[in-house]
Design a protein around this motif. Sequence first.
Motif, PDB file in Angstrom:
ATOM      1  N   GLN A 199       0.833  -1.208   0.000  1.00  0.00           N
ATOM      2  CA  GLN A 199       0.000   0.000   0.000  1.00  0.00           C
ATOM      3  C   GLN A 199       0.864   1.252   0.000  1.00  0.00           C
ATOM      4  O   GLN A 199       0.630   2.184  -0.774  1.00  0.00           O
ATOM      5  CB  GLN A 199      -0.901  -0.027   1.240  1.00  0.00           C
ATOM      6  N   ARG A 200       1.872   1.283   0.875  1.00  0.00           N
ATOM      7  CA  ARG A 200       2.756   2.462   0.941  1.00  0.00           C
ATOM      8  C   ARG A 200       3.550   2.629  -0.359  1.00  0.00           C
ATOM      9  O   ARG A 200       3.757   3.747  -0.835  1.00  0.00           O
ATOM     10  CB  ARG A 200       3.740   2.350   2.108  1.00  0.00           C
ATOM     11  N   SER A 201       3.989   1.513  -0.930  1.00  0.00           N
ATOM     12  CA  SER A 201       4.773   1.574  -2.170  1.00  0.00           C
ATOM     13  C   SER A 201       3.946   2.150  -3.312  1.00  0.00           C
ATOM     14  O   SER A 201       4.425   2.976  -4.097  1.00  0.00           O
ATOM     15  CB  SER A 201       5.286   0.178  -2.537  1.00  0.00           C
ATOM     16  N   LEU A 202       2.678   1.724  -3.408  1.00  0.00           N
ATOM     17  CA  LEU A 202       1.787   2.265  -4.442  1.00  0.00           C
ATOM     18  C   LEU A 202       1.548   3.757  -4.228  1.00  0.00           C
ATOM     19  O   LEU A 202       1.524   4.539  -5.190  1.00  0.00           O
ATOM     20  CB  LEU A 202       0.455   1.505  -4.427  1.00  0.00           C
ATOM     21  N   ALA A 203       1.390   4.161  -2.952  1.00  0.00           N
ATOM     22  CA  ALA A 203       1.187   5.574  -2.643  1.00  0.00           C
ATOM     23  C   ALA A 203       2.403   6.407  -3.045  1.00  0.00           C
ATOM     24  O   ALA A 203       2.270   7.520  -3.578  1.00  0.00           O
ATOM     25  CB  ALA A 203       0.903   5.752  -1.151  1.00  0.00           C
ATOM     26  N   ILE A 204       3.607   5.867  -2.810  1.00  0.00           N
ATOM     27  CA  ILE A 204       4.839   6.579  -3.171  1.00  0.00           C
ATOM     28  C   ILE A 204       4.948   6.715  -4.686  1.00  0.00           C
ATOM     29  O   ILE A 204       5.282   7.784  -5.206  1.00  0.00           O
ATOM     30  CB  ILE A 204       6.072   5.846  -2.589  1.00  0.00           C
ATOM     31  N   LEU A 205       4.641   5.642  -5.413  1.00  0.00           N
ATOM     32  CA  LEU A 205       4.721   5.690  -6.877  1.00  0.00           C
ATOM     33  C   LEU A 205       3.738   6.715  -7.442  1.00  0.00           C
ATOM     34  O   LEU A 205       4.069   7.471  -8.361  1.00  0.00           O
ATOM     35  CB  LEU A 205       4.437   4.311  -7.469  1.00  0.00           C
ATOM     36  N   VAL A 209       4.834  10.092  -9.629  1.00  0.00           N
ATOM     37  CA  VAL A 209       4.341  10.355 -10.987  1.00  0.00           C
ATOM     38  C   VAL A 209       3.641  11.716 -11.058  1.00  0.00           C
ATOM     39  O   VAL A 209       3.856  12.494 -11.995  1.00  0.00           O
ATOM     40  CB  VAL A 209       3.387   9.227 -11.434  1.00  0.00           C
ATOM     41  N   LEU A 210       2.808  12.020 -10.055  1.00  0.00           N
ATOM     42  CA  LEU A 210       2.030  13.254 -10.082  1.00  0.00           C
ATOM     43  C   LEU A 210       2.870  14.498  -9.836  1.00  0.00           C
ATOM     44  O   LEU A 210       2.534  15.580 -10.313  1.00  0.00           O
ATOM     45  CB  LEU A 210       0.906  13.191  -9.033  1.00  0.00           C
ATOM     46  N   ASN A 211       3.987  14.352  -9.097  1.00  0.00           N
ATOM     47  CA  ASN A 211       4.752  15.527  -8.675  1.00  0.00           C
ATOM     48  C   ASN A 211       6.004  15.802  -9.486  1.00  0.00           C
ATOM     49  O   ASN A 211       6.656  16.824  -9.278  1.00  0.00           O
ATOM     50  CB  ASN A 211       5.129  15.395  -7.193  1.00  0.00           C
ATOM     51  N   SER A 212       6.355  14.909 -10.407  1.00  0.00           N
ATOM     52  CA  SER A 212       7.580  15.130 -11.181  1.00  0.00           C
ATOM     53  C   SER A 212       7.483  14.452 -12.543  1.00  0.00           C
ATOM     54  O   SER A 212       7.270  13.237 -12.622  1.00  0.00           O
ATOM     55  CB  SER A 212       8.792  14.582 -10.410  1.00  0.00           C
ATOM     56  N   GLN A 217       8.780   9.480 -16.045  1.00  0.00           N
ATOM     57  CA  GLN A 217       9.512   8.697 -17.054  1.00  0.00           C
ATOM     58  C   GLN A 217      10.176   7.479 -16.423  1.00  0.00           C
ATOM     59  O   GLN A 217      10.124   6.373 -16.957  1.00  0.00           O
ATOM     60  CB  GLN A 217      10.579   9.590 -17.714  1.00  0.00           C
ATOM     61  N   LYS A 218      10.773   7.693 -15.250  1.00  0.00           N
ATOM     62  CA  LYS A 218      11.498   6.595 -14.585  1.00  0.00           C
ATOM     63  C   LYS A 218      10.543   5.526 -14.060  1.00  0.00           C
ATOM     64  O   LYS A 218      10.807   4.334 -14.184  1.00  0.00           O
ATOM     65  CB  LYS A 218      12.353   7.159 -13.452  1.00  0.00           C
ATOM     66  N   ILE A 247      -2.502   3.884 -11.821  1.00  0.00           N
ATOM     67  CA  ILE A 247      -2.864   3.814 -13.246  1.00  0.00           C
ATOM     68  C   ILE A 247      -3.351   5.179 -13.731  1.00  0.00           C
ATOM     69  O   ILE A 247      -2.969   5.655 -14.806  1.00  0.00           O
ATOM     70  CB  ILE A 247      -3.935   2.724 -13.478  1.00  0.00           C
ATOM     71  N   ASN A 248      -4.196   5.826 -12.923  1.00  0.00           N
ATOM     72  CA  ASN A 248      -4.695   7.156 -13.287  1.00  0.00           C
ATOM     73  C   ASN A 248      -3.555   8.166 -13.394  1.00  0.00           C
ATOM     74  O   ASN A 248      -3.540   9.007 -14.305  1.00  0.00           O
ATOM     75  CB  ASN A 248      -5.708   7.640 -12.244  1.00  0.00           C
ATOM     76  N   ALA A 249      -2.609   8.091 -12.456  1.00  0.00           N
ATOM     77  CA  ALA A 249      -1.480   9.026 -12.465  1.00  0.00           C
ATOM     78  C   ALA A 249      -0.634   8.843 -13.725  1.00  0.00           C
ATOM     79  O   ALA A 249      -0.229   9.819 -14.369  1.00  0.00           O
ATOM     80  CB  ALA A 249      -0.632   8.831 -11.216  1.00  0.00           C
TER      81      ALA A 249
END
Length: 726
Positions: A199-205, A209-212, A217-218, A247-249
């Motif tokens: 859950q935390r890993s998905l939140a970090i990803l 994606v949303l902030n950079s 790309q990475k 997925i949305n991000a």
Amino acid sequence: MPPPADILKVAIEWPGSFPKLMEIDQKKPLSAIIKEVCEGWNLPGPENYALQNADATNFYITEKNRNNIKNGSILRLTTSAAQMALQLHERIQSSSMDIKLDGLKDLANSSRDITFAQEFINLDGISLLTQMVESGTERYQKLQKIMKPCFGDLLSFTLTAFVELMDHGIVSWDTFSVAFIKKIASYVCKSAMDTAVLQRSLAILESMVLNSQDLYQKVAQEITIGQLIPHLQGTDQDIQTYTVAVINALFLKAPEEKRQEMAHILAQKQLRSIILSNVIRSNKPINDEMAHQLYVHQVLTFNLLEDRMMTKMDPQDQAQRDIIFELRRIAFDVECESNNSGSIEKRKSMYTRDYKKLGFINHVNPAVDFTQIPPGMLALDNMLYFARHHQDAYIRIVLENSSREDKHECPFGRSSIELTKMLCEILKVGELPSENCHDFHPMFFTHDRSFEEFFCICIQLLNKTWKEMRATSEDFNKVMQVVKEQITRALTIKPNSLDQFKSRLQNLSYTEILKLRQSERMNQEDFQSRPILELREKIQPEIMELIKQQRLNRLCEGTCFRKISSRRRQDKFWYCRLSPNHKVLHYGDLEESPQGEVPHDSLQDKLPVADIKAVVTGKDCPHMKEKGALKQNKEVLELAFSVLYESDEYLNFIAPDKHEYCVWTDGLNALLGKEMTSEFTRSDLDTLLNMEMKLRLLDLENIQIPEVPPPIPKEPSNYDFVYDCN
């Protein structure tokens, strides 16, 4: 004489000592107040101490937020944020695994406070956590097998602390290494991973994606849609929510030229049907966050139509003109075959006649009709889809209207263009998703071409409404307004399928719309005028106070509650009631269900209302989190509530029915000075408010209203006047 507004009376706690009642002057510097408190307990070094809210948040009191302190607040003297950050910074690097584990657990809790977060980040704490994640994974996983579950998982606490610290927006997301991204991505890609870590890993990803754009790309290189799909097929809704969010991000941040490609991949992986079967049609109710993510996915999917919506038709483009020829061929196939030969002038005349029957504005060159944006080429796409996939309905509409008088025909071409534009407005095609909206429609997840099918249903509705209104060409805009109202009203009930939407539209005929408009107009005239609304606002506090008193009176009467235990076959009972002065809850066990009220002196246990910190309900209750609680049925879960007091103490309730549940949760919230939010309160407020409004609006001029109710008459000497119907 009332005390000055700047003087507040508060209680201040210190571990191992009795709380102190103090008056604090808000004009004094906070450091001076802390110094005074420390001197009261003979504590040296007041600069090493700070004040916290003694509630579930434990947030530090600072010069910026001190104005939030209220009279009667309970504060706690504790280690300063700087000292706490330094201590935790050392503890999480300890060679002792127990100390490290406890340190990370405390760090995860403390990091929610921005005051502490700033101090910890100043110690380069974020870099320390990322290094621990990059280098310590194998050791964490070994520990996970040998450490007791109650202590949690080192990696989970590390990632939780990281997420909480980053949520404050103090540190830029662009500072993280590829190694860290790969490590986080690896936790998502593993088939068997701890739920909290996943859950935390998905939140970090998602945040990366949303902030950079650089991190997008990475992350896109490390994670594929195929690796995310299995997480949607599980049963944990939190994991499903974070998966849809990632997925949305990825969808949102993808360059425009790649979005169609990504949509094609999502279609290949059958994302829509997986969401439909595992999320929307699962047995679990959809929570607000999942509803928001489904709404975002819906918006992003429809936004793929924006390119066609904003593309003008090129009247000279033969491929585009062939689509119009195809519409004509499908509608007039037999007629075309018999008229395939002849002079150019004759064929042009025939084409013009057919284009007029098809309802285009420009009969000579219909391509000009599609130069308006929006809806541009999207309208032509919808018309072709309707003609090919619903051919019988398409032919019937075209031939039906071509056989009417010119002024009574419903022009299919013009209607389709305006309808497509209207549907784009209703679904807000091209607009970015709102941050707080949860307005997703399940029916759009039931078909791969949901927008086109939506159009096909609505164009048939338009034709039906046109006939019901007996409209002429001058009434075109009126018909479109009615159709828009029919569609929006049908959408408000959130149909689960396109068939349900279609059935709802069948019931919303033009006659029904007129009735609804008339009813709403009457209600609006009666209750929406400004004086009426002002009177309603004036009365509402009185009604709420009346409901509050009724709830508290019911608590004073008391209620018998059932004890639930898997080890006992027969029910055990306990009784709880509020003291008449509303200061103490009296409770105790009973051998059997009482026939009336239970006196206070028979209830041995007491809980002062002043000690109550919070009231929690449903899944948040401690007795619903215990082992085996998940096996409780949904009814029990909806009747559960708990009173939290002191540090970890709680009083658990299972209400006998929904009415008692609402009465007690309302009453307890009223005692704590919180809002009463139950459905019974809303219903009572609505009923009493409407009744009071009607009473106050009665025409009572020259009518004397008695101060006391009339006396009840004596019983008659006999009942000979009663007629027995038998």
